[in-house]
Write a protein that holds these residues in place. Structure first.
Motif, PDB file in Angstrom:
ATOM      1  N   LEU A 541      -0.280  12.378   2.445  1.00  0.00           N
ATOM      2  CA  LEU A 541      -0.731  11.729   3.674  1.00  0.00           C
ATOM      3  C   LEU A 541      -1.133  12.765   4.721  1.00  0.00           C
ATOM      4  O   LEU A 541      -2.171  12.623   5.379  1.00  0.00           O
ATOM      5  CB  LEU A 541       0.370  10.819   4.216  1.00  0.00           C
ATOM      6  N   LEU A 542      -0.343  13.823   4.884  1.00  0.00           N
ATOM      7  CA  LEU A 542      -0.636  14.802   5.933  1.00  0.00           C
ATOM      8  C   LEU A 542      -1.854  15.653   5.627  1.00  0.00           C
ATOM      9  O   LEU A 542      -2.347  16.365   6.506  1.00  0.00           O
ATOM     10  CB  LEU A 542       0.586  15.699   6.180  1.00  0.00           C
ATOM     11  N   GLN A 543      -2.361  15.566   4.405  1.00  0.00           N
ATOM     12  CA  GLN A 543      -3.620  16.248   4.086  1.00  0.00           C
ATOM     13  C   GLN A 543      -4.804  15.280   4.107  1.00  0.00           C
ATOM     14  O   GLN A 543      -5.871  15.574   3.583  1.00  0.00           O
ATOM     15  CB  GLN A 543      -3.514  16.931   2.726  1.00  0.00           C
ATOM     16  N   GLY A 544      -4.598  14.132   4.747  1.00  0.00           N
ATOM     17  CA  GLY A 544      -5.696  13.190   4.939  1.00  0.00           C
ATOM     18  C   GLY A 544      -5.798  12.115   3.896  1.00  0.00           C
ATOM     19  O   GLY A 544      -6.830  11.434   3.814  1.00  0.00           O
ATOM     20  N   GLY A 545      -4.756  11.926   3.078  1.00  0.00           N
ATOM     21  CA  GLY A 545      -4.785  10.916   2.024  1.00  0.00           C
ATOM     22  C   GLY A 545      -4.869   9.500   2.567  1.00  0.00           C
ATOM     23  O   GLY A 545      -4.544   9.242   3.737  1.00  0.00           O
ATOM     24  N   ASP A 546      -5.320   8.572   1.712  1.00  0.00           N
ATOM     25  CA  ASP A 546      -5.515   7.167   2.073  1.00  0.00           C
ATOM     26  C   ASP A 546      -6.460   7.003   3.258  1.00  0.00           C
ATOM     27  O   ASP A 546      -6.361   6.048   4.038  1.00  0.00           O
ATOM     28  CB  ASP A 546      -4.177   6.481   2.376  1.00  0.00           C
ATOM     29  N   ASP A 547      -7.374   7.954   3.400  1.00  0.00           N
ATOM     30  CA  ASP A 547      -8.393   7.928   4.461  1.00  0.00           C
ATOM     31  C   ASP A 547      -7.803   8.003   5.868  1.00  0.00           C
ATOM     32  O   ASP A 547      -8.434   7.560   6.832  1.00  0.00           O
ATOM     33  CB  ASP A 547      -9.284   6.684   4.332  1.00  0.00           C
ATOM     34  N   PHE A 551      -5.008  13.161  10.323  1.00  0.00           N
ATOM     35  CA  PHE A 551      -3.938  14.111  10.021  1.00  0.00           C
ATOM     36  C   PHE A 551      -4.498  15.514   9.734  1.00  0.00           C
ATOM     37  O   PHE A 551      -3.779  16.499   9.842  1.00  0.00           O
ATOM     38  CB  PHE A 551      -3.134  13.633   8.811  1.00  0.00           C
ATOM     39  N   ARG A 552      -5.760  15.587   9.337  1.00  0.00           N
ATOM     40  CA  ARG A 552      -6.341  16.889   8.992  1.00  0.00           C
ATOM     41  C   ARG A 552      -6.552  17.787  10.203  1.00  0.00           C
ATOM     42  O   ARG A 552      -6.838  18.972  10.055  1.00  0.00           O
ATOM     43  CB  ARG A 552      -7.678  16.682   8.272  1.00  0.00           C
ATOM     44  N   THR A 553      -6.435  17.228  11.396  1.00  0.00           N
ATOM     45  CA  THR A 553      -6.583  18.040  12.600  1.00  0.00           C
ATOM     46  C   THR A 553      -5.296  18.782  12.944  1.00  0.00           C
ATOM     47  O   THR A 553      -5.270  19.578  13.884  1.00  0.00           O
ATOM     48  CB  THR A 553      -6.990  17.163  13.804  1.00  0.00           C
TER      49      THR A 553
END
Length: 590
Positions: A541-547, A551-553
């Motif tokens: 999730l913290l790497q941008g999972g599930d769109d 979180f990628r910022t």
């Protein structure tokens, strides 16, 4: 151009139709049979014209549900008895990964053993095959000892070459069946970046669109005369296969866990057969001629013997769940249960795996308050309690391990897709075992953390909402109980004006969110846009999972050397007689 005879009453080829049936509730009409949908019975072989029939039986997104292995074995056995010795079982990906505890605790080896008992030797690569890393897939899951040709034509040629990270993956494989050469071509969803971590995306290295890769390989196979028919196995939504051309004779899809039917631009049928071993697509390829001059007719198969359509709206897909328990399966029962049959082998694999799982997973790690449970349902104006529980556990772990004594606020998240069962306490005995936690959190993520600004947190929260058909829709994410906020709905036309249709998901990188988040508080204190916030969750999730792109910022990303289930295990151990906090719905409409 190949001639394809389908079933009576099909829609015109100019109108591509995909009929979707929900994956969670499979519709069954009592006493219905496949023939009622217009299927054509098995026509056999014609020596005079050289016509031969090859039967394909496809499952998809099995996800290690070996408790249904005997059902699938019964269906494969029926498919083979329909066309003895000329049936090819295939998978459209996600055969393993995200599996129930009985398979997951043994790294899905029971599923691989069961697939071997079915005679399954062909599968597309799915995203969950990479759950334990690309290297684990290539070295262990794709080991020749498991007997499966794994197919993915849109992985780069360099990566598939000798010494590449996916050197055991092929573009295609050919089987000679009943005197005909069948080419099977596989591909993986173009949306891998939305369902896998950046490291997996990098290591998998997809360099073509799935449909383009399959079209290219299929064209080469047909034009070279190497094959008489081409079967496409694409681990992507059925709509992704619509662009397949005339060189593909039938396409099987997956990934969305739905029951679907459609047609390609080239006129071939597309089938998606649900998930978890509950359904199977079975078709006959009636082939006359050879190579470039071959003509292929695709006919849906009525297996009889008590089988039923998985949905009256999806021709060619049968209901598999519970099939082994039917007493009408004379086609395989008449041979006697000798202990050497496919069904017996599948049942034996599950029995052994279940006994092992019960032994290693029986340890009790927590207790719940009398009469309570944690589940994924939204009730009485309260949050999804298991999602919030996992988010609170993530927060507690990171606060204790990494940020103890610091004054920055810490919050937790959990994504719905990372929670694989509907409840925490599966048997309702008030005790939580290792097996129950690991069944809930069956994926191979790590506990992780990062730093966001207050504005970043608002962007994450806004990504829960989108406009669809001019209505505001919400996809639930677990949020720790120390977070509060309100949201202000934006006009759907205003959001669309930023460059996206009103029925699409919104990208947090652009100012086109469906809602504005206001009055964000953590531990009862207001959070400004430039305040720093520690966020705890899982690595996916913290790497941008599930769109959840916002979180990628984040900055200062880090992972703990523990699976993402460990925070919950420690939280349960520290909080006996635990009960849901029954906090009001996070995100009150302003």
């Amino acid at each position: 151009m190949n001639r394809r005879h389908m079933w009576s009453g099909r829609r015109p080829k100019v109108a591509i139709a995909v009929v979707i049936a929900t994956v969670l509730t499979i519709l069954v009409i009592p006493n219905a049979v496949a023939g009622a949908s217009g299927t054509v019975p098995f026509s056999g072989n014609d020596a005079a014209t050289g016509t031969r029939t090859v039967t394909i039986a496809d499952i998809t997104d099995f996800h290690g549900h070996i408790e249904r292995g005997a059902d699938n074995a019964a269906a494969f056995t029926l498919a083979d008895s329909h066309n003895p010795g000329n049936m090819v079982p295939v998978s459209t990906g996600d055969l393993v990964g995200g599996s129930p505890y009985e398979s997951a605790v043994a790294k899905d080896q029971p599923t691989l053993d069961m697939a071997k008992s079915w005679g399954l030797t062909i599968s597309a690569v799915g995203n969950h095959e990479f759950d334990r890393s690309v290297a684990d897939f290539n070295n262990r899951i794709a080991s020749p000892a498991n007997g499966i040709d794994w197919l993915c034509a849109n992985i780069s040629a360099e990566n598939k070459a000798s010494g590449g990270k996916l050197s055991r993956v092929k573009d295609y494989t050919i089987r000679e069946v009943n005197g005909k050469r069948i080419g099977f071509v596989g591909a993986l969803t173009d949306a891998l970046g939305s369902v896998a971590t950046p490291q997996i995306t990098k290591d998998a290295d997809l360099d073509k669109r799935a449909v383009d890769a399959v079209n290219q390989v299929a064209h080469n196979l047909k034009q070279s005369g190497k094959v008489d028919a081409v079967v496409a196995l694409i681990h992507a939504d059925a709509t992704a296969a619509q662009g397949l051309g005339k060189d593909v004779d039938v396409a099987y899809t997956g990934h969305t866990h739905a029951l679907k039917y459609g047609t390609t631009d080239g006129g071939a049928p597309i089938y998606e057969a649900g998930s978890f071993g509950r359904a199977m697509a079975v078709q006959d390829l009636v082939i006359s001629g050879y190579g470039r001059r071959a003509k292929v007719t695709v006919e849906n198969v009525d297996l009889g013997n008590g089988t039923e359509p998985a949905s009256p709206k999806v021709p060619g897909v049968i209901r598999v769940e519970g099939l082994d328990a039917h007493t009408t399966q004379s086609a395989w029962m008449s041979a006697g249960s000798t202990g050497d049959g496919m069904v017996d082998h599948a049942q034996h694999v599950y029995t052994v795996a279940q006994a092992h799982a019960d032994q290693v997973g029986s340890t009790i790690i927590g207790t719940l308050a009398n009469g309570t449970n944690f589940d994924k349902r939204i009730e009485h104006g309260h949050e999804d309690s298991v999602g919030q529980l996992v988010a609170d556990a993530n927060r507690a772990m990171i606060q204790r391990k990494i940020y103890a004594g610091q004054r920055l606020p810490v919050i937790g998240f959990s994504n719905d897709g990372s929670l694989r069962t509907g409840q925490l306490d599966l048997n309702g005995d008030g005790k939580v075992s290792v097996k129950e936690v690991d069944s809930l959190m069956a994926l191979q993520f790590k506990a992780a953390h990062e730093t966001l600004t207050g504005k970043d947190v608002k962007d994450v929260l806004a990504e829960q909402f989108r406009f669809k058909d001019d209505q505001l829709k919400r996809r639930w994410i677990g949020i720790s109980s120390n977070v509060g906020y309100r949201f202000v709905e934006r006009d759907s036309n205003e959001a669309e004006g930023a460059g996206h249709p009103a029925d699409t998901d919104f990208d947090a990188d652009n100012d086109d969110s469906a809602v504005a988040i206001v009055d964000l508080t953590i531990d009862g204190k207001p959070i400004a846009d430039d305040d720093l916030v520690i966020v705890a969750s899982n690595s996916y999730l913290l790497q941008g999972g599930d769109d959840y792109h916002a979180f990628r910022t984040g900055t200062n990303y880090g992972e703990l050397n523990m699976p993402y289930s460990e925070p919950l295990k420690q939280y349960l151990a520290a909080h006996p007689a635990l009960a849901p906090k029954k906090t009001p719905l996070t995100g009150v409409h302003a």
